[in-house]
Scaffold this motif. Structure first.
Motif, short mmCIF file in Angstrom:
data_model
loop_
_atom_site.label_atom_id
_atom_site.label_comp_id
_atom_site.label_asym_id
_atom_site.label_seq_id
_atom_site.Cartn_x
_atom_site.Cartn_y
_atom_site.Cartn_z
N THR A 46 0.82 -1.21 0.00
CA THR A 46 0.00 0.00 0.00
C THR A 46 0.86 1.26 0.00
OG1 THR A 46 -0.12 -0.04 2.41
CG2 THR A 46 -1.93 -1.07 1.22
N LYS A 47 2.16 1.12 -0.08
CA LYS A 47 3.06 2.28 -0.01
C LYS A 47 2.92 3.15 -1.25
CE LYS A 47 6.43 -0.08 2.79
NZ LYS A 47 7.70 -0.77 2.82
N HIS A 48 2.84 4.45 -1.05
CA HIS A 48 2.78 5.45 -2.12
C HIS A 48 1.58 5.24 -3.05
CE1 HIS A 48 6.74 6.59 -0.82
NE2 HIS A 48 7.18 5.37 -1.03
N LYS A 52 -4.47 2.60 -1.13
CA LYS A 52 -5.06 1.54 -1.95
C LYS A 52 -4.14 0.32 -1.93
CE LYS A 52 -8.16 4.32 -3.91
NZ LYS A 52 -9.56 4.27 -3.75
N ALA A 53 -4.73 -0.85 -1.82
CA ALA A 53 -3.95 -2.09 -1.79
C ALA A 53 -3.70 -2.59 -3.20
CB ALA A 53 -4.68 -3.14 -0.98
N VAL A 54 -2.49 -3.05 -3.45
CA VAL A 54 -2.15 -3.70 -4.71
C VAL A 54 -1.38 -4.97 -4.40
CG1 VAL A 54 -2.08 -1.57 -6.06
CG2 VAL A 54 0.01 -2.44 -5.03
N THR A 55 -1.46 -5.91 -5.32
CA THR A 55 -0.67 -7.13 -5.23
C THR A 55 0.59 -6.91 -6.04
OG1 THR A 55 -2.69 -8.42 -5.04
CG2 THR A 55 -0.70 -9.61 -5.64
N GLY A 93 -5.74 -4.31 -6.21
CA GLY A 93 -6.51 -5.06 -5.22
C GLY A 93 -5.71 -6.17 -4.57
N ASP A 94 -6.33 -6.80 -3.58
CA ASP A 94 -5.70 -7.93 -2.89
C ASP A 94 -6.01 -9.20 -3.66
OD1 ASP A 94 -4.59 -9.75 -1.20
OD2 ASP A 94 -5.83 -9.26 0.54
#
Length: 114
Positions: A46-48, A52-55, A93-94
């Protein structure tokens, strides 16, 4: 306009030396390892990204085009967007479980979730 005022990868824009030229970086086109030798790591990031969460899939060894192709396949499988930057595949997303499932199914046996 001359190209001498365009920046290079290190951020140089201008030099007072009239004989100065940017050194072209060597483009080491590493050969892409076969899927069974790729040690991919899957983590949530979720950094920068404004929370928002990313994989994030890291550890890919190979050419930029092959990373783009793998990223496209993963985005298509997950049904979401993403991108590939510096051989890191970003999926919105996760999607860690889906990505790991797809990688193991497609012979990326050394992949792990972190």
């Amino acid at each position: 306009m001359a190209k001498k005022n365009t920046p290079d990868a290190r951020g140089f824009v201008f030099s007072t030396d009239p004989n100065f030229k940017f050194e072209e970086e060597e483009n080491n086109n590493a050969e892409t390892l076969i899927p069974s030798q790729q040690k991919l790591r899957i983590k949530l990031d979720t950094k920068h990204r404004a929370g928002k969460a990313v994989t994030l899939i890291t550890g890919f060894i190979g050419t930029e085009n092959d990373a783009e192709e793998l990223g496209k396949k993963l985005k298509n499988f997950c049904g979401t967007g993403g991108s590939v930057k510096d051989l890191e595949i970003i999926i919105q997303g996760d999607q860690r479980d889906k990505v790991l499932q797809w990688l193991l199914k497609n012979d990326y046996k050394l992949s792990k979730k972190i």
